[in-house]
Design a protein around this motif. Structure first.
Motif, PDB file in Angstrom:
ATOM      1  N   PHE A 126       0.862  -1.183   0.000  1.00 34.70           N
ATOM      2  CA  PHE A 126       0.000   0.000   0.000  1.00 34.70           C
ATOM      3  C   PHE A 126       0.892   1.226   0.000  1.00 34.70           C
ATOM      4  N   GLU A 127       0.881   1.995  -1.081  1.00 35.75           N
ATOM      5  CA  GLU A 127       1.817   3.111  -1.231  1.00 35.75           C
ATOM      6  C   GLU A 127       1.130   4.461  -1.404  1.00 35.75           C
ATOM      7  N   LEU A 128      -0.140   4.535  -1.018  1.00 37.37           N
ATOM      8  CA  LEU A 128      -0.887   5.791  -1.074  1.00 37.37           C
ATOM      9  C   LEU A 128      -1.604   6.000   0.248  1.00 37.37           C
ATOM     10  N   SER A 129      -1.371   7.148   0.893  1.00 33.30           N
ATOM     11  CA  SER A 129      -1.998   7.429   2.184  1.00 33.30           C
ATOM     12  C   SER A 129      -2.790   8.724   2.115  1.00 33.30           C
ATOM     13  N   HIS A 130      -4.091   8.634   2.431  1.00 31.57           N
ATOM     14  CA  HIS A 130      -4.966   9.804   2.546  1.00 31.57           C
ATOM     15  C   HIS A 130      -5.299  10.041   4.019  1.00 31.57           C
ATOM     16  N   SER A 131      -5.358  11.314   4.437  1.00 26.71           N
ATOM     17  CA  SER A 131      -5.844  11.658   5.780  1.00 26.71           C
ATOM     18  C   SER A 131      -6.592  12.983   5.691  1.00 26.71           C
ATOM     19  N   SER A 132      -7.900  12.943   5.940  1.00 30.60           N
ATOM     20  CA  SER A 132      -8.718  14.153   5.893  1.00 30.60           C
ATOM     21  C   SER A 132      -9.421  14.339   7.230  1.00 30.60           C
ATOM     22  N   ASN A 133      -9.477  15.605   7.689  1.00 29.03           N
ATOM     23  CA  ASN A 133     -10.212  15.868   8.926  1.00 29.03           C
ATOM     24  C   ASN A 133     -11.709  16.040   8.684  1.00 29.03           C
ATOM     25  N   GLU A 134     -12.131  15.976   7.416  1.00 30.06           N
ATOM     26  CA  GLU A 134     -13.538  16.096   6.996  1.00 30.06           C
ATOM     27  C   GLU A 134     -14.147  17.443   7.357  1.00 30.06           C
ATOM     28  N   LEU A 135     -13.304  18.392   7.699  1.00 29.77           N
ATOM     29  CA  LEU A 135     -13.759  19.764   7.979  1.00 29.77           C
ATOM     30  C   LEU A 135     -13.302  20.722   6.891  1.00 29.77           C
ATOM     31  N   ASN A 136     -12.055  20.562   6.496  1.00 31.42           N
ATOM     32  CA  ASN A 136     -11.510  21.386   5.414  1.00 31.42           C
ATOM     33  C   ASN A 136     -11.638  20.656   4.083  1.00 31.42           C
ATOM     34  N   ARG A 137     -11.548  21.414   3.014  1.00 31.44           N
ATOM     35  CA  ARG A 137     -11.638  20.806   1.689  1.00 31.44           C
ATOM     36  C   ARG A 137     -10.538  19.771   1.490  1.00 31.44           C
ATOM     37  N   TYR A 138     -10.885  18.750   0.737  1.00 31.27           N
ATOM     38  CA  TYR A 138      -9.931  17.676   0.459  1.00 31.27           C
ATOM     39  C   TYR A 138     -10.180  17.191  -0.972  1.00 31.27           C
ATOM     40  N   ASN A 139      -9.604  17.912  -1.926  1.00 32.24           N
ATOM     41  CA  ASN A 139      -9.837  17.626  -3.340  1.00 32.24           C
ATOM     42  C   ASN A 139      -8.617  16.946  -3.945  1.00 32.24           C
ATOM     43  N   PHE A 140      -8.837  15.844  -4.627  1.00 32.31           N
ATOM     44  CA  PHE A 140      -7.729  15.158  -5.281  1.00 32.31           C
ATOM     45  C   PHE A 140      -8.234  14.427  -6.521  1.00 32.31           C
ATOM     46  N   LEU A 141      -7.299  14.106  -7.410  1.00 34.79           N
ATOM     47  CA  LEU A 141      -7.629  13.382  -8.636  1.00 34.79           C
ATOM     48  C   LEU A 141      -6.420  12.588  -9.098  1.00 34.79           C
ATOM     49  N   PHE A 142      -6.649  11.308  -9.347  1.00 26.25           N
ATOM     50  CA  PHE A 142      -5.655  10.455  -9.981  1.00 26.25           C
ATOM     51  C   PHE A 142      -6.211  10.053 -11.340  1.00 26.25           C
ATOM     52  N   SER A 143      -5.516  10.465 -12.389  1.00 25.36           N
ATOM     53  CA  SER A 143      -6.008  10.194 -13.733  1.00 25.36           C
ATOM     54  C   SER A 143      -4.912   9.525 -14.560  1.00 25.36           C
ATOM     55  N   SER A 144      -5.232   8.341 -15.098  1.00 26.95           N
ATOM     56  CA  SER A 144      -4.292   7.564 -15.908  1.00 26.95           C
ATOM     57  C   SER A 144      -2.987   7.323 -15.150  1.00 26.95           C
ATOM     58  N   CYS A 145      -3.113   6.802 -13.952  1.00 24.71           N
ATOM     59  CA  CYS A 145      -1.956   6.477 -13.115  1.00 24.71           C
ATOM     60  C   CYS A 145      -1.950   4.982 -12.823  1.00 24.71           C
ATOM     61  N   THR A 146      -0.813   4.482 -12.416  1.00 23.11           N
ATOM     62  CA  THR A 146      -0.738   3.148 -11.843  1.00 23.11           C
ATOM     63  C   THR A 146      -0.446   3.303 -10.353  1.00 23.11           C
ATOM     64  N   ILE A 147      -1.217   2.600  -9.530  1.00 23.85           N
ATOM     65  CA  ILE A 147      -1.161   2.788  -8.078  1.00 23.85           C
ATOM     66  C   ILE A 147      -1.034   1.427  -7.397  1.00 23.85           C
ATOM     67  N   THR A 148      -0.062   1.314  -6.511  1.00 26.28           N
ATOM     68  CA  THR A 148       0.059   0.119  -5.685  1.00 26.28           C
ATOM     69  C   THR A 148      -0.750   0.345  -4.410  1.00 26.28           C
ATOM     70  N   ALA A 149      -1.871  -0.350  -4.313  1.00 21.38           N
ATOM     71  CA  ALA A 149      -2.763  -0.171  -3.161  1.00 21.38           C
ATOM     72  C   ALA A 149      -3.618  -1.411  -3.006  1.00 21.38           C
ATOM     73  N   ASN A 150      -3.201  -2.292  -2.124  1.00 22.93           N
ATOM     74  CA  ASN A 150      -3.977  -3.499  -1.824  1.00 22.93           C
ATOM     75  C   ASN A 150      -5.086  -3.132  -0.844  1.00 22.93           C
ATOM     76  N   THR A 151      -6.311  -3.131  -1.329  1.00 23.72           N
ATOM     77  CA  THR A 151      -7.441  -2.625  -0.539  1.00 23.72           C
ATOM     78  C   THR A 151      -8.095  -3.690   0.333  1.00 23.72           C
TER      79      THR A 151
END
Length: 514
Positions: free
Chosen positions: A407-432
């Motif tokens: 797992f090589e992607l880490s997200h952390s949001s406080n759900e109070l402030n904006r948290y905008n992101f986009l992954f487009s045409s990427c390869t991601i290692t993330a065993n869910t």
């Protein structure tokens, strides 16, 4: 008493027949010594700076105890080399004993001055001699000495070094470090001679440090560059024709030039861009072996770019390669390789845009606590509080996010402030597989508003991850799947190869001729 006298007589008798000797009989060495090396290379050193200590092992393979009548430097006391033989320091030694089937170490150092004004480097040599006359044996000593421009803080008469403020610590106190402000005539680094920096070189307010293509900058331990508010850094490397020499690239690294230090992390501190410094630019930079490669701190107004970095590599930092804190950063053709924590850290909100960037962390030196890519919009404060700042955007296009963890992607949001992101045409290692229900919203790879045309957990097949060589191989799953619309303004890869037809993901376009 009788027993004691008997023992004395027996001891005298034993000594009289040769079992006890006050000293050993040595045979003079006749030129049959053997050595661990036929030449001692002390690698490259800077003029007037002491080298590391190198060793030569001397063997007596014979059955006789021998005495080496002379060990010394051919240039004698005039030599710039220094010796330590059997624990004694000097430049010449007489009658050194060496037992049968035994060996001794000789340790060698040097400090050389470039006396020829205008010479940028020279090959300094001497000869280490064993014995004299017809049976003398010789071991050449060779050192490449390079001239440099040395920049360092002043030292007061009381011994205190000049210091600079790097920032504010958690207790609100100034963080002080040895350092100095660059003067006007020091604000352009050329490629004529390398630069060696001691302490933090500070770019003053309303000034710009410009670094020319081909410049080489070496940093001593605990040293770096600090760009103050209202100051700027402009690194102006260009594409090199020789990818071994990198003649036009700018290179930042530690000041230990010996090969064994080539891949040692944490040798120097890195680049720090203070909040209030904007429009910093970096092109064709290789930065390696720092603690934090680049730390760029922005302002929550997000009105002006903090850093624009292109065609560059940052790798082998002991902590983080590129850390943006509430910053505005854009990156193109960027390689963020192995690091002791995150390769890229988008921290406490900000605005980030990365295109054709390889974020790949195969760190093996120690336990790695973080993912290759870490993103958040808040951080903890004292007394269990927290502070949050909007993440305006974190866009990744035609990028690689990978590493030796599942797992090589880490997200952390406080759900109070904006948290905008986009992954487009990427390869991601993330065993869910083991995601918690709370995490699934941020890692919903089926949400096309956040994740578009990505592939997960496919083999990337790099050339050599242990050497931070993240070029793609012919079997890589990242070949030919990039979105062509993202290449319109980035038609060539980090090595200058055309990618307009069938772009690969990441900074490198695959070529069968590599």
């Amino acid at each position: 008493m009788k027993l004691f006298l008997t023992l004395i007589v027996l001891l005298a008798l034993l000594c009289s027949i040769g079992s006890c000797r006050k000293d050993f009989d040595y045979t003079t060495s006749n030129g049959n010594l053997e050595f661990s090396k036929d030449t001692v290379f002390l690698d490259t050193v800077f003029a007037n700076i002491g080298s590391s200590t190198y060793s030569l092992k001397v063997y007596n393979r014979s059955k006789d105890d021998i005495s080496i009548p002379f060990i010394g430097l051919e240039q004698g006391d005039e030599s710039s080399y220094r010796l330590n033989v059997d624990g004694a320091a000097g430049k010449t030694f007489q009658n050194i004993p060496l037992m049968a089937k035994d060996s001794l170490y000789i340790f060698i150092e040097t400090t050389v001055t470039l006396e020829n004004e205008g010479a940028n480097q020279l090959l300094y040599t001497d000869v280490l001699q064993f014995g004299q006359g017809a049976t003398s044996q010789q071991i050449p000593l060779v050192t490449l000495v390079q001239d440099a421009i040395f920049l360092y803080p002043k030292t007061a008469s009381g011994g205190q070094k000049e210091t600079v403020v790097l920032g504010i610590d958690a207790n609100g106190e100034d963080m002080l470090s040895p350092g100095f402000e660059l003067k006007n005539d020091q604000l352009q680094f050329t490629n004529e001679k390398p630069y060696v920096i001691y302490g933090f070189a500070v770019v003053p307010k309303e000034k710009t440090l410009s670094i020319d293509a081909g410049a080489r900058v070496y940093f001593h331990e605990n040293s770096g560059i600090l760009v103050q508010p209202e100051a700027q850094l402009a690194i102006n490397g260009t594409l090199s024709t020789d990818q071994q020499l990198l003649e036009n690239e700018v290179i930042f690294e530690g000041d230990r030039l010996e090969p064994e230090y080539g891949d040692v992390s944490g040798q120097w501190e890195g680049i720090r861009i203070a909040s209030g410094s904007v429009d910093n630019t970096i092109e064709y930079l290789t930065l390696k072996n720092a603690t934090i490669g680049i730390f760029a701190e922005g302002e929550s107004s997000f009105s002006t770019p903090t850093l624009n970095i292109k065609n560059s590599q940052v790798h082998n930092s002991s902590k983080i390669n590129l850390w943006g804190k509430t910053a505005v950063i854009s990156g193109e053709n960027l390689v963020l390789g192995n690091a002791g924590s995150s390769s890229l850290y988008c921290n406490l909100g900000g605005s980030y845009s990365f295109t054709h960037t390889t974020i790949a962390n195969y760190w093996t030196e120690s336990y790695r606590p973080s993912t290759a890519l870490t993103i958040n919009n808040f951080e903890q404060t004292e007394n269990n509080g927290s502070i949050g700042i909007d993440l305006i955007k974190a866009d990744f296009k035609n990028c690689i996010i990978d590493g030796n963890s599942d797992f090589e992607l880490s997200h952390s949001s406080n759900e109070l402030n904006r948290y905008n992101f986009l992954f487009s045409s990427c390869t991601i290692t993330a065993n869910t597989t083991n995601l918690t229900s709370e995490s699934k919203k941020l890692y919903n790879f089926e949400d096309s508003s956040k994740y578009k045309n990505n592939i997960l957990n496919e083999p990337l097949e790099f050339v050599n991850t242990s050497k931070n060589d993240f070029r793609l191989t012919i079997t890589s799953s990242a070949l030919n799947i990039g979105d062509k619309t993202f290449t319109l303004n980035i038609s060539k890869d980090i090595l200058g190869k055309d990618r307009t037809e069938t772009p690969d993901l990441g900074a490198y376009e695959f070529s069968s001729t590599d």
